[in-house]
Design a protein around this motif. Structure first.
Motif, PDB file in Angstrom:
ATOM      1  N   LYS A  48       8.478 -25.921  -9.891  1.00  0.00           N
ATOM      2  CA  LYS A  48       7.732 -26.687  -8.978  1.00  0.00           C
ATOM      3  C   LYS A  48       7.259 -25.832  -7.850  1.00  0.00           C
ATOM      4  CE  LYS A  48      10.258 -29.889  -7.051  1.00  0.00           C
ATOM      5  NZ  LYS A  48      10.775 -30.996  -6.746  1.00  0.00           N
ATOM      6  N   GLY A  49       7.958 -24.786  -7.643  1.00  0.00           N
ATOM      7  CA  GLY A  49       7.600 -23.488  -6.700  1.00  0.00           C
ATOM      8  C   GLY A  49       6.330 -22.906  -7.107  1.00  0.00           C
ATOM      9  N   TRP A  50       6.510 -22.409  -8.558  1.00  0.00           N
ATOM     10  CA  TRP A  50       5.341 -21.647  -9.036  1.00  0.00           C
ATOM     11  C   TRP A  50       4.014 -22.578  -8.898  1.00  0.00           C
ATOM     12  CZ3 TRP A  50       1.861 -22.311 -13.006  1.00  0.00           C
ATOM     13  CH2 TRP A  50       0.914 -21.380 -13.321  1.00  0.00           C
ATOM     14  N   ASN A  52       3.226 -25.208  -7.104  1.00  0.00           N
ATOM     15  CA  ASN A  52       2.845 -25.258  -5.518  1.00  0.00           C
ATOM     16  C   ASN A  52       2.202 -24.154  -5.065  1.00  0.00           C
ATOM     17  OD1 ASN A  52       3.816 -27.929  -5.118  1.00  0.00           O
ATOM     18  ND2 ASN A  52       5.626 -27.333  -4.506  1.00  0.00           N
ATOM     19  N   ASN A  53       2.728 -22.871  -5.294  1.00  0.00           N
ATOM     20  CA  ASN A  53       2.227 -21.645  -4.973  1.00  0.00           C
ATOM     21  C   ASN A  53       1.087 -21.052  -5.615  1.00  0.00           C
ATOM     22  OD1 ASN A  53       3.918 -21.314  -2.620  1.00  0.00           O
ATOM     23  ND2 ASN A  53       5.831 -20.915  -4.094  1.00  0.00           N
ATOM     24  N   SER A  54       0.837 -21.575  -6.772  1.00  0.00           N
ATOM     25  CA  SER A  54      -0.185 -21.036  -7.760  1.00  0.00           C
ATOM     26  C   SER A  54      -1.528 -21.849  -7.785  1.00  0.00           C
ATOM     27  CB  SER A  54       0.173 -20.688  -9.206  1.00  0.00           C
ATOM     28  OG  SER A  54       0.662 -21.865  -9.847  1.00  0.00           O
ATOM     29  N   ASP A  56      -3.855 -22.545  -6.036  1.00  0.00           N
ATOM     30  CA  ASP A  56      -5.432 -22.235  -5.673  1.00  0.00           C
ATOM     31  C   ASP A  56      -5.935 -21.171  -6.815  1.00  0.00           C
ATOM     32  OD1 ASP A  56      -5.276 -23.546  -3.405  1.00  0.00           O
ATOM     33  OD2 ASP A  56      -4.455 -21.959  -2.200  1.00  0.00           O
ATOM     34  N   ASN A  63      -1.438 -22.860 -16.432  1.00  0.00           N
ATOM     35  CA  ASN A  63      -0.495 -23.887 -15.935  1.00  0.00           C
ATOM     36  C   ASN A  63      -0.015 -24.551 -17.108  1.00  0.00           C
ATOM     37  OD1 ASN A  63      -1.058 -23.926 -12.969  1.00  0.00           O
ATOM     38  ND2 ASN A  63      -2.828 -25.304 -13.397  1.00  0.00           N
TER      39      ASN A  63
END
Length: 91
Positions: A48-50, A52-54, A56, A63
């Motif tokens: 989830k962190g990846w 959210n941070n990727s 853009d 993905n």
């Protein structure tokens, strides 16, 4: 053992000589230190962190690749857990 290390493109790591010779011990220690349900949750949090941070900059294919890696990692985790538990019973 040398052939295995070559296939891994082995770089020095934190594994001791004993751990390299007894990888099941590393797996068993891992599951002894972290309950499987907590590991699954942590891996989900990492994924989830990846995401959210990727958001853009990641492309759809990247993905999809990360989601596939996540699902394969969970399958690997589950299989490793089952294997380690079966080996405990056999010992």
């Amino acid at each position: 053992m040398e052939n295995v290390m070559q296939k891994l493109d082995y770089q020095p790591s934190s594994l001791s000589e004993y751990e390299l010779e007894h990888p099941l011990q590393v797996i068993t220690d891992f599951f002894d230190n972290y309950p499987i349900h907590e590991i699954r949750d942590k891996i989900w949090q990492l994924y989830k962190g990846w995401v959210n941070n990727s958001a853009d900059f990641a492309e759809g294919e990247e993905n999809a690749g990360m989601l596939f890696l996540y699902t394969q990692l969970i399958d690997f985790l589950n299989a490793s857990y089952v294997y380690a538990e079966k080996k405990k019973v056999e010992a």
